[in-house]
Design an enzyme around this catalytic site. Structure first.
Site, PDB file in Angstrom:
ATOM      1  N   HIS A  83       0.837  -1.189   0.000  1.00 34.20           N
ATOM      2  CA  HIS A  83       0.000   0.000   0.000  1.00 34.20           C
ATOM      3  C   HIS A  83       0.877   1.246   0.000  1.00 34.20           C
ATOM      4  O   HIS A  83       1.826   1.317   0.773  1.00 34.20           O
ATOM      5  CB  HIS A  83      -0.886  -0.010   1.253  1.00 34.20           C
ATOM      6  CG  HIS A  83      -1.951   1.006   1.210  1.00 34.20           C
ATOM      7  ND1 HIS A  83      -1.696   2.331   1.458  1.00 34.20           N
ATOM      8  CD2 HIS A  83      -3.250   0.910   0.881  1.00 34.20           C
ATOM      9  CE1 HIS A  83      -2.809   2.997   1.310  1.00 34.20           C
ATOM     10  NE2 HIS A  83      -3.756   2.177   0.958  1.00 34.20           N
ATOM     11  N   TYR A 212      -8.218  10.312   4.130  1.00 34.75           N
ATOM     12  CA  TYR A 212      -8.290  11.227   5.271  1.00 34.75           C
ATOM     13  C   TYR A 212      -9.178  12.392   4.861  1.00 34.75           C
ATOM     14  O   TYR A 212      -8.849  13.113   3.919  1.00 34.75           O
ATOM     15  CB  TYR A 212      -6.901  11.744   5.646  1.00 34.75           C
ATOM     16  CG  TYR A 212      -5.938  10.693   6.155  1.00 34.75           C
ATOM     17  CD1 TYR A 212      -4.855  10.270   5.383  1.00 34.75           C
ATOM     18  CD2 TYR A 212      -6.103  10.139   7.420  1.00 34.75           C
ATOM     19  CE1 TYR A 212      -3.964   9.316   5.863  1.00 34.75           C
ATOM     20  CE2 TYR A 212      -5.226   9.185   7.899  1.00 34.75           C
ATOM     21  CZ  TYR A 212      -4.161   8.778   7.123  1.00 34.75           C
ATOM     22  OH  TYR A 212      -3.290   7.823   7.592  1.00 34.75           O
ATOM     23  N   PRO A 304      -3.408   6.532  17.831  1.00 34.03           N
ATOM     24  CA  PRO A 304      -3.519   5.705  16.616  1.00 34.03           C
ATOM     25  C   PRO A 304      -3.623   6.499  15.322  1.00 34.03           C
ATOM     26  O   PRO A 304      -4.071   5.961  14.320  1.00 34.03           O
ATOM     27  CB  PRO A 304      -4.799   4.908  16.867  1.00 34.03           C
ATOM     28  CG  PRO A 304      -5.618   5.775  17.740  1.00 34.03           C
ATOM     29  CD  PRO A 304      -4.646   6.548  18.607  1.00 34.03           C
TER      30      PRO A 304
END
Ligand code: APR
Length: 402
Positions: A83, A212, A304
């Site tokens: 990725h 995002y 995270p």
């Protein structure tokens, strides 16, 4: 005791007693066992729970290198997906970063953590490694001396005790290792003041990138897990329970924040799992306390926002394994003496980038001057990442690097 049985009551010994069968504990156990070090893993949960607990799944290039170095990467090399793209969707338009072609040109590998942990466990057991499931460590005693002991309780509540030369605390942030640290041990904690709703959806990924979205309603994130499962994050009301929003409201919020009107629909599906994640970070100042050494979440918890947790855990596990082999095999304690500072350098770098990501992805709340100032800086940071190759290289290096 055979590899899988519960630990009988009374006292047992191992040169290295490892608390916790997560990425840190199992990577450490595999490397030590392969080096002929007498070790045992004590794990509070049962086998099935350890193999199926869905958590992270975004492995950094360094993690793949470590696991390959120790013959532990067969599963992820066969089933993991490389990725290398992020897509940022903002009120000022959207842009993609092929971070695999930037910075050190490193990629992530998407491989669900439960698959990684199952691989590590299978490899360890096939090699004859010792593990005691349903065995909860209660405390680590006499860590300031040469023969620490770990008091345990098994599934039947029977007390037991393990005597060791070293104890590796890989039992997470709330484990026995942290609880057994000497009084006055410094921990550095930061509350980032942001809460997410973490979701696992039974739906195929809707984009070929980590998504995002920065939106006036709050942040939203999209991360592929498998061909049928997608991880989403939604900035959420602090203090609200995980089930406060209906599935309809969750998908409506995701559609709005991910701007599906501009970028096309998201694949909807049943929400399999949801959890409230308050973004906070912490770091234990010293990772070695005599014969007790910390790794993984027991050592530090990065928020995270940058997928550092499991990757730091594997990095630290390898450093600790090599240091313990040097000490136990060759009586050379230099690497063990340097273990804490070496890890802390990686830990603070990860903390710094996670903090940067949190500031980058979330608009400050409030109409006050301070918030306006921060928001204007944040938008300029977004614009700089969109347009500056230097900034993009920096981002890529820290996004994948450790
Ligand atoms: N006794 C024995 N085992 C324990 C105890 C205890 N007192 N307390 C916790 N454990 C076990 C848990 O059941 C778990 O299996 O310790 C293990 C810790 O594993 P993880 O939480 O996965 O921690 P770690 O190996 O440090 O990896 C941390 O992985 O999940 C990602 O992002 C996450 O950052 C995190 C990283």
């Amino acid at each position: 005791m055979t590899e899988r049985q519960k630990s009988p009551a009374g006292q047992q010994t191992a040169d290295v007693v490892i608390l916790g069968a997560g990425p840190a504990g199992l990577t450490l156990a595999n490397i030590l066992h392969a080096a002929g070090i007498d070790c045992v893993v004590l794990e509070r949960a049962d086998d099935a729970h350890v193999r199926t607990r869905a958590r992270a799944g975004f492995l950094a290039a360094n993690t793949v290198r470590v696991l390959e170095r120790h013959g532990l990467a067969e599963g992820l090399n066969r089933r993991g997906k490389p990725h290398g793209t992020c897509e940022f969707r903002t009120e000022d338009g959207s842009f993609r970063l092929d971070y695999g072609a930037l910075g050190r040109r490193e990629l992530h590998t998407v491989y669900p953590q439960q698959d990684l942990v199952s691989d590590l466990l299978a490899h360890y057991l096939d090699a004859g490694g010792r593990i005691a499931f349903e065995t909860e460590a209660q405390a680590v005693r006499d860590a300031d001396g040469p023969r620490p002991t770990v008091t345990v309780r098994d599934a039947e509540g029977r007390p037991g005790r393990w005597r060791a030369r070293y104890v590796a605390g890989c039992d997470g942030r709330h484990g026995a290792a942290r609880r057994s640290l000497p009084p006055g041990t410094r921990r550095h904690h930061r509350d980032h003041g942001v809460t997410w709703l973490g979701l696992l959806a039974e739906a195929p990924p809707s984009m070929d990138a980590v998504g995002y979205a920065m939106h006036p309603d709050g942040f939203a994130g999209h991360m592929a897990r498998t061909a049928d499962i997608t991880r989403y994050y939604l900035q959420y009301e602090p203090g609200a329970p995980a089930d406060a929003w209906s599935e309809e409201r969750i998908w409506a919020a995701l559609d709005r924040r991910m701007r599906t009107d501009e970028h096309g629909p998201l694949h909807h599906g049943r929400i399999l799992q949801r959890s409230v994640i308050h973004l906070e970070s912490d770091v234990v100042e010293q990772l070695r306390h005599g014969s007790l050494l910390l790794a993984g979440d027991a050592a530090s918890l990065p928020a995270p926002a940058a997928a550092k947790g499991a990757n730091l855990a594997v990095l630290e596990a390898e450093l600790l394994a090599e240091a313990l082999v040097d000490e136990l095999r060759r009586g050379d304690s230099r690497a063990l003496d340097g273990y804490s500072p070496r890890c802390l350098a990686h830990i603070w770098r990860a903390q710094e980038f996670a903090h940067w990501m949190i500031q980058f992805l979330h608009s400050p709340v409030g109409p006050d001057e301070e918030s306006f100032f921060h928001e204007s800086m944040r938008r300029s940071r977004v614009e700089s990442l969109r347009t500056s190759r230097t900034h993009q290289d920096w981002f890529a290096e820290n996004y994948v690097g450790l």
